[in-house]
Design a protein around this motif. Structure first.
Motif, mmCIF file in Angstrom:
data_model
loop_
_atom_site.group_PDB
_atom_site.id
_atom_site.type_symbol
_atom_site.label_atom_id
_atom_site.label_comp_id
_atom_site.label_asym_id
_atom_site.label_seq_id
_atom_site.Cartn_x
_atom_site.Cartn_y
_atom_site.Cartn_z
ATOM 1 N N ASP A 289 -3.093 9.109 -4.590
ATOM 2 C CA ASP A 289 -2.833 7.769 -4.045
ATOM 3 C C ASP A 289 -3.682 7.491 -2.806
ATOM 4 O OD1 ASP A 289 -0.997 7.422 -6.075
ATOM 5 O OD2 ASP A 289 0.730 7.939 -4.838
ATOM 6 N N LYS A 290 -3.860 8.504 -1.938
ATOM 7 C CA LYS A 290 -4.651 8.297 -0.709
ATOM 8 C C LYS A 290 -6.134 8.126 -1.040
ATOM 9 C CE LYS A 290 -1.636 10.557 2.649
ATOM 10 N NZ LYS A 290 -1.408 11.781 3.440
ATOM 11 N N GLY B 242 -2.075 4.464 -6.682
ATOM 12 C CA GLY B 242 -3.430 4.478 -7.219
ATOM 13 C C GLY B 242 -3.705 5.556 -8.259
ATOM 14 N N GLY C 279 0.800 -1.232 0.000
ATOM 15 C CA GLY C 279 0.000 0.000 0.000
ATOM 16 C C GLY C 279 0.827 1.273 0.000
ATOM 17 N N LYS D 11 -6.660 4.751 -2.456
ATOM 18 C CA LYS D 11 -6.627 3.722 -1.410
ATOM 19 C C LYS D 11 -8.009 3.597 -0.765
ATOM 20 C CE LYS D 11 -3.428 2.316 2.225
ATOM 21 N NZ LYS D 11 -2.247 2.696 2.976
ATOM 22 N N ALA E 252 -4.771 -0.525 -5.351
ATOM 23 C CA ALA E 252 -3.410 -0.778 -4.859
ATOM 24 C C ALA E 252 -2.539 0.458 -5.107
ATOM 25 C CB ALA E 252 -2.819 -1.989 -5.583
ATOM 26 N N TYR E 253 -1.374 0.505 -4.439
ATOM 27 C CA TYR E 253 -0.424 1.603 -4.633
ATOM 28 C C TYR E 253 0.412 1.366 -5.896
ATOM 29 C CZ TYR E 253 3.500 4.683 -4.037
ATOM 30 O OH TYR E 253 4.438 5.638 -4.258
#
Ligand code: KG4
Ligand code: ZN
Length: 337
Positions: free
Chosen positions: A166-167, A178, A39, A170, A175-176
């Motif tokens: 990305d946050k 994102g 993550g 999530k 998945a990272y």
């Protein structure tokens, strides 16, 4: 003739490139996909994977360019900012090569590298240029006056734009990293499905942390009514958050161009790969009569081509680093930051 090897290892991409007289002859990137299962980037894992890949990546760059070690005239490397353990792998490799081969060492700032990625295009941007560097770690507006110099005129006060992507991704279960997945899913969504408040920041600064909280509360409330809400509206949610971030970025970029009377604008860094950002930037540039520049996809996310070209500019100016120096700490360093 000047042939420069560039090495980049500041985060989770191990990269090497060769620049011959300002033109990229080879560009090799080994992306560390293993972080996805965690993550986010695990610093210790990143360092270990750089250690595994760096030799092969440098060898591949030389082979792709059809060159030998003896052909090189200088070694450029990312000196910072970045994850310390990750930087150490690239910098130690670069310093070892420079000392072993008796070549000048060229210390490049990673953010300067992203700005320089805008000069990899033909024709290159005219200066002065207002650059927006948007990556996983940074969001800055930079007034670029020279290939190697800029003044920061705006920055994020909390999360970087890529970090925000990305946050939010999530929270949607991606998945990272994102960001690219939000971009992909947004293609079939309605950007006006849900309007989120754009952070009101004074001047040319940005703030993205409030968007994450607003989005979390919004989907939690909707899911209490309909547990399938996120799955049912994934493309619309992606398009709406993407629209919010892209609008906030472009509003400030064009405000900065106006405030500083600059007719050239550029966007660099990982988020410049975003398709909505690219499309709306082009549209707003033509409306505003501004010359817009954005790197080719391979030069948006972390790469060593930008480090090799920045190293070439340093080489031309004779701005060499000392292999026994620590560019982060020393005032005598010739690092360009
Ligand atoms: O420049 P970069 O490779 O690394 C840093 O210096 O941080 O940028 C990585 C960031 C990540 O946050 C990633 O999610 C974001 O760039 N990114 C994107 C896209 N491609 C990469 N964000 C939105 N849309 C994309 N297509
Ligand atoms: Zn970067």
């Amino acid at each position: 003739m000047a042939i420069i090897l560039g090495i980049e290892s500041s985060c989770d991409d191990t990269a090497a490139a060769i620049c011959v007289d300002g033109k990229i002859r080879a560009n090799v990137v080994s992306a560390q996909l293993r972080h996805a299962e965690h993550g986010g980037v695990i610093p210790e894992l990143a360092s270990r994977m750089h250690q595994v890949h760096i030799g092969a990546v440098v060898r591949q760059a030389l082979a792709d360019a059809g060159l030998q070690l003896d052909d090189l005239n200088g070694i450029a490397y990312t000196a910072g900012p970045g994850l310390m353990g990750a930087l150490l792998v690239g910098s130690s490799f670069a310093k070892g090569m420079a000392l072993g081969l008796g070549l000048p060492l060229l210390a490049v700032n990673h953010l300067q590298g992203h700005v320089v990625s805008l000069f990899l295009a033909e024709p290159p941007p005219t200066l002065p240029m207002m650059a927006l560097t948007v990556s996983g770690g940074h969001t800055q507006l930079q007034l670029v006056t020279d290939h190697l110099h800029y003044q920061v005129v705006g920055r994020t006060v909390d999360d970087a734009a890529g970090e925000a992507f990305d946050k939010l991704a999530k929270l949607l279960g991606f998945a990272y990293p994102g960001g690219p997945l939000v971009d992909k899913n947004a293609k079939n969504g309605d950007p006006h499905f849900k309007k989120f408040p754009t952070p009101k920041m004074d001047g040319l600064d940005f703030s993205f942390s409030g968007l994450k909280t607003a989005f979390l509360y919004y989907i939690q409330a909707e899911q209490r009514q309909n547990p399938q809400f996120v799955q049912q509206h994934l493309p619309d949610l992606c398009a709406s958050i993407q629209h919010t971030i892209v609008s906030a970025l472009l509003d400030k970029l064009f405000a900065a161009c106006q405030q500083y009377g600059v007719g050239t604008a550029g966007i660099a860094g990982g988020v410049s790969a975003n398709s909505a950002l690219r499309a709306q930037f082009a549209q707003r540039c033509s409306q505003a009569g501004i010359q817009g520049h954005i790197p080719a996809f391979e030069y948006c996310t972390d790469n060593a081509a930008m480090i090799a070209l920045a190293g070439y500019y340093l080489f031309q100016r004779g701005q060499f680093a000392d292999a026994y120096d620590v560019p982060f700490a020393s005032s005598r360093s010739s690092a360009i930051y």
